[in-house]
Design a protein around this motif. Structure first.
Motif, PDB file in Angstrom:
ATOM      1  N   HIS A 145       0.835  -1.208   0.000  1.00 24.06           N
ATOM      2  CA  HIS A 145       0.000   0.000   0.000  1.00 24.06           C
ATOM      3  C   HIS A 145       0.867   1.254   0.000  1.00 24.06           C
ATOM      4  CE1 HIS A 145      -3.137   2.835   0.886  1.00 24.06           C
ATOM      5  NE2 HIS A 145      -2.620   3.125   2.070  1.00 24.06           N
ATOM      6  N   PHE A 148       2.734   1.748  -3.368  1.00 20.83           N
ATOM      7  CA  PHE A 148       1.902   2.238  -4.466  1.00 20.83           C
ATOM      8  C   PHE A 148       1.535   3.709  -4.264  1.00 20.83           C
ATOM      9  CE2 PHE A 148      -2.051   3.168  -6.623  1.00 20.83           C
ATOM     10  CZ  PHE A 148      -1.795   2.685  -7.898  1.00 20.83           C
ATOM     11  N   GLN A 149       1.255   4.112  -3.032  1.00 15.01           N
ATOM     12  CA  GLN A 149       0.907   5.510  -2.790  1.00 15.01           C
ATOM     13  C   GLN A 149       2.081   6.429  -3.129  1.00 15.01           C
ATOM     14  OE1 GLN A 149      -2.214   6.481  -2.220  1.00 15.01           O
ATOM     15  NE2 GLN A 149      -2.682   4.298  -2.377  1.00 15.01           N
ATOM     16  N   ALA A 152       2.207   6.562  -6.953  1.00 12.05           N
ATOM     17  CA  ALA A 152       1.084   7.341  -7.466  1.00 12.05           C
ATOM     18  C   ALA A 152       1.285   8.834  -7.244  1.00 12.05           C
ATOM     19  CB  ALA A 152      -0.211   6.876  -6.796  1.00 12.05           C
ATOM     20  N   ASN A 177      -3.187  -0.585  -8.524  1.00  8.71           N
ATOM     21  CA  ASN A 177      -3.256  -0.485  -7.068  1.00  8.71           C
ATOM     22  C   ASN A 177      -3.531  -1.868  -6.475  1.00  8.71           C
ATOM     23  OD1 ASN A 177      -3.816   0.128  -4.392  1.00  8.71           O
ATOM     24  ND2 ASN A 177      -4.870   2.023  -4.887  1.00  8.71           N
ATOM     25  N   HIS A 180      -7.418  -3.150  -3.584  1.00  5.44           N
ATOM     26  CA  HIS A 180      -8.690  -2.883  -4.254  1.00  5.44           C
ATOM     27  C   HIS A 180      -9.633  -4.070  -4.092  1.00  5.44           C
ATOM     28  CE1 HIS A 180      -6.606  -5.191  -7.446  1.00  5.44           C
ATOM     29  NE2 HIS A 180      -7.822  -5.578  -7.775  1.00  5.44           N
ATOM     30  N   PHE A 204     -10.725   1.296  -4.045  1.00  3.34           N
ATOM     31  CA  PHE A 204      -9.287   1.181  -3.889  1.00  3.34           C
ATOM     32  C   PHE A 204      -8.778   2.108  -2.794  1.00  3.34           C
ATOM     33  CE2 PHE A 204     -10.378   4.070  -7.340  1.00  3.34           C
ATOM     34  CZ  PHE A 204      -9.694   5.225  -7.019  1.00  3.34           C
ATOM     35  N   VAL A 206      -6.589   4.899  -0.930  1.00  3.61           N
ATOM     36  CA  VAL A 206      -6.064   6.216  -1.275  1.00  3.61           C
ATOM     37  C   VAL A 206      -5.379   6.811  -0.038  1.00  3.61           C
ATOM     38  CG1 VAL A 206      -6.629   8.553  -2.055  1.00  3.61           C
ATOM     39  CG2 VAL A 206      -7.871   6.606  -2.996  1.00  3.61           C
TER      40      VAL A 206
END
Length: 208
Positions: A145, A148-149, A152, A177, A180, A204, A206
């Motif tokens: 997590h 990926f953040q 992104a 992501n 999800h 998903f 955020v």
């Protein structure tokens, strides 16, 4: 002298078995706020009964407040949510395995299994349960997590530095992501009015 072996069959429970069964029943009564089931155990001690009632009332209110906060998203779809929470608490002991989150999921499942629901109400429940799933996935895969953040957060910056020629010449990697889940919704209340129904919706993670 030969040793004497004594065996006990399932038909003759020991005092310990009976005690464990009684304690389990008391625990269930406390968890569901059933004061009457505990009066005999207290044996007429009025002061103890008053303390027990105060304890149960405090525990009940804390659980009710937490449940309402945990399923806040569904509030617009249920005018009688407080009543449903009260009925659920009175019939279902606190879920001990996963704590409060599992209790909220159990409450949503209880609503689905005991109430006549309109399609819009089912959509609200599906969205709330999907959020819980996303949160559980983020906790179980914390590194994925966070990674990926971070990626992104840089995507927009790097995308702005590319021109059309570079886009045609370079192989770009798209990262999905990992946090999800999917759900099906039946109405457009929570969606764009132009969506085709029923719709498959992805939820998903955020930020945090």
């Amino acid at each position: 002298m030969p040793a004497r072996i004594v065996t006990r069959t399932a038909a003759t429970p020991s005092i310990g078995d009976a005690y464990r069964s009684q304690v389990a029943e008391w625990a269930r009564s406390l968890a569901t706020g059933d004061v009457e089931a505990l009066r005999d155990a207290i044996d007429g001690d009025d002061a103890a009964i008053e303390r027990m009632i105060a304890f149960i009332d405090g525990t009940y209110m804390k659980r009710a407040d937490w449940l309402k906060a945990a399923v806040e998203f569904v509030v617009p779809a249920f005018e009688n949510l407080d009543e449903l929470i009260g009925e659920y608490i009175n019939t279902a002991p606190t879920v001990a395995v996963g704590g409060n989150v599992d209790d909220a999921d159990a409450f949503l499942e209880w609503i689905e299994n005991t109430q006549e629901l309109a399609p819009r109400q089912r959509d609200y429940l599906a969205c709330q349960r999907a959020r819980h799933t996303v949160e559980a996935l983020a906790l179980a895969n914390r590194l994925g997590h966070i990674w990926f953040q971070e990626v992104a957060s840089l995507a927009t910056q790097f995308a702005g530095e590319l021109n059309e020629d570079e886009l045609s010449e370079q192989m770009l990697t798209m990262h999905v992501n990992p946090i999800h889940t999917w759900a099906t919704v039946q109405t457009s209340e929570l969606l764009d009015q132009e969506c085709e129904l029923p719709a498959e919706v992805v939820f998903f993670g955020v930020d945090d």
